[in-house]
Write a protein that holds these residues in place. Structure first.
Motif, PDB file in Angstrom:
ATOM      1  N   HIS A  33      -5.882  -8.748 -26.275  1.00 52.54           N
ATOM      2  CA  HIS A  33      -6.542  -8.581 -24.977  1.00 52.54           C
ATOM      3  C   HIS A  33      -8.039  -8.800 -25.163  1.00 52.54           C
ATOM      4  O   HIS A  33      -8.844  -7.870 -25.095  1.00 52.54           O
ATOM      5  CB  HIS A  33      -6.228  -7.190 -24.418  1.00 52.54           C
TER       6      HIS A  33
ATOM      7  N   ASP B  93      -9.989  -0.215 -15.149  1.00 47.61           N
ATOM      8  CA  ASP B  93      -8.779  -0.186 -14.304  1.00 47.61           C
ATOM      9  C   ASP B  93      -7.610   0.533 -14.997  1.00 47.61           C
ATOM     10  O   ASP B  93      -6.534   0.670 -14.417  1.00 47.61           O
ATOM     11  CB  ASP B  93      -8.374  -1.600 -13.845  1.00 47.61           C
ATOM     12  N   HIS B  94      -7.842   1.006 -16.242  1.00 51.52           N
ATOM     13  CA  HIS B  94      -6.805   1.764 -16.950  1.00 51.52           C
ATOM     14  C   HIS B  94      -7.258   3.179 -17.315  1.00 51.52           C
ATOM     15  O   HIS B  94      -6.469   3.953 -17.857  1.00 51.52           O
ATOM     16  CB  HIS B  94      -6.374   1.014 -18.223  1.00 51.52           C
TER      17      HIS B  94
ATOM     18  N   HIS C 243      -5.874   0.843 -23.317  1.00 50.60           N
ATOM     19  CA  HIS C 243      -7.209   0.367 -23.679  1.00 50.60           C
ATOM     20  C   HIS C 243      -8.207   0.966 -22.692  1.00 50.60           C
ATOM     21  O   HIS C 243      -7.808   1.648 -21.745  1.00 50.60           O
ATOM     22  CB  HIS C 243      -7.272  -1.159 -23.724  1.00 50.60           C
TER      23      HIS C 243
ATOM     24  N   ASP D  12      -2.295  -4.348 -20.990  1.00 49.26           N
ATOM     25  CA  ASP D  12      -2.816  -5.697 -20.717  1.00 49.26           C
ATOM     26  C   ASP D  12      -2.690  -6.499 -21.998  1.00 49.26           C
ATOM     27  O   ASP D  12      -3.174  -6.077 -23.044  1.00 49.26           O
ATOM     28  CB  ASP D  12      -4.295  -5.632 -20.322  1.00 49.26           C
TER      29      ASP D  12
END
Ligand SMILES: [Zn+2]
Ligand SMILES: [Zn+2]
Length: 252
Positions: free
Chosen positions: A141, A64-65, A60, A163
């Motif tokens: 999510h 942070d990804h 996604h 996530d």
């Protein structure tokens, strides 16, 4: 297959844990899953060969990804030795939109000296790469389009939750997996976030429902490192249980 952990952390800036990122070694290839802040540095620390990276899978678009996509794509244009690549980016619906906006903000990350292929993955799509099959499932999510991935190769099964809160698709994706890399965002003492992240108890329950043979906990907030997070999960899961650290490696 072999799992290399580049980043086992979250949104929280941390010296111990970079944000999310993993390499899955399948034969000669390194499949790169998520590219959060700090993972590019961990990639260099691990002395992995850039030539082995042909495909990047994004669960996604939370920063942070994805945020190390910026220095990565910038390097592919301007860093000596990095250009001339041919890369495919896989991700949920909306990936094109996301990349277009990234390019509008930083035109220097638009592919100039490398070739970019973008593949938005449909729900339940299975991508056959020849030496492995990568399946994607939509997970819960919040409002975001988010995916989890299941990779089958060499007679083994690897699943990465991305996530996710508790949902049936996550259980399906992790079904009978040999290694289930699962987010464990919320220790027992903190309020649950249904449909967004998993509590330690929920990780154990999902893994048990899925029949996962081995679980590696990741996406660990600093508060998860202040408690015995393995013991919390173990109360709900009887299989092999470990915790990811940046730089750690697991045979799948
Ligand atoms: Zn995250
Ligand atoms: Zn997220």
């Amino acid at each position: 297959m072999k799992l290399h952990v580049l980043g086992s952390g979250t949104v929280c800036p941390s010296l111990r844990r970079a944000s999310s990122g993993y390499l899955l070694e399948v034969g000669e290839e390194l499949l790169w899953f998520d590219m959060g802040a700090g993972t590019l540095r961990r990639f260099l620390e691990g002395e992995f060969a850039l030539e082995r990276v042909l495909r990047i899978f994004l669960t996604h678009t939370h920063p942070d990804h994805t945020s190390d996509l910026v220095p990565f794509c910038f390097a592919l244009n301007y860093a000596p030795g990095w250009s001339g690549r041919n890369l495919t980016l896989y991700g949920p619906n909306g990936l094109w939109h996301f990349l277009t906006h990234l390019g509008a903000a930083w035109s220097w990350v638009e592919p100039r000296k490398w070739e970019r292929h973008v593949h938005e993955i449909d729900e339940h799509e299975i991508i056959d790469l020849g030496h492995c099959k990568v399946g994607a499932w939509r997970v819960a999510h919040g409002e975001l389009n988010a995916l989890c991935f299941r990779v089958e190769a060499e007679g083994r099964v690897f699943c990465y939750s991305g996530d996710s809160g508790v949902c049936d698709n996550l259980v399906k994706a992790a079904r009978d997996s040999d290694l289930f890399l699962c987010e464990c965002s919320i220790p027992a003492a903190y309020p649950a976030m249904p449909g967004v992240h998993l509590t330690s108890a929920e990780v154990g329950q999902v893994a048990t429902r899925a029949g996962a043979r081995r679980v590696v906990l990741t996406h660990l907030y600093p508060q998860a490192d202040e408690v015995d997070i393995l013991a919390e999960v173990r109360g709900h899961y009887a299989g092999v249980l470990e915790r990811a650290e940046d730089g750690s490696c697991f045979q799948v």
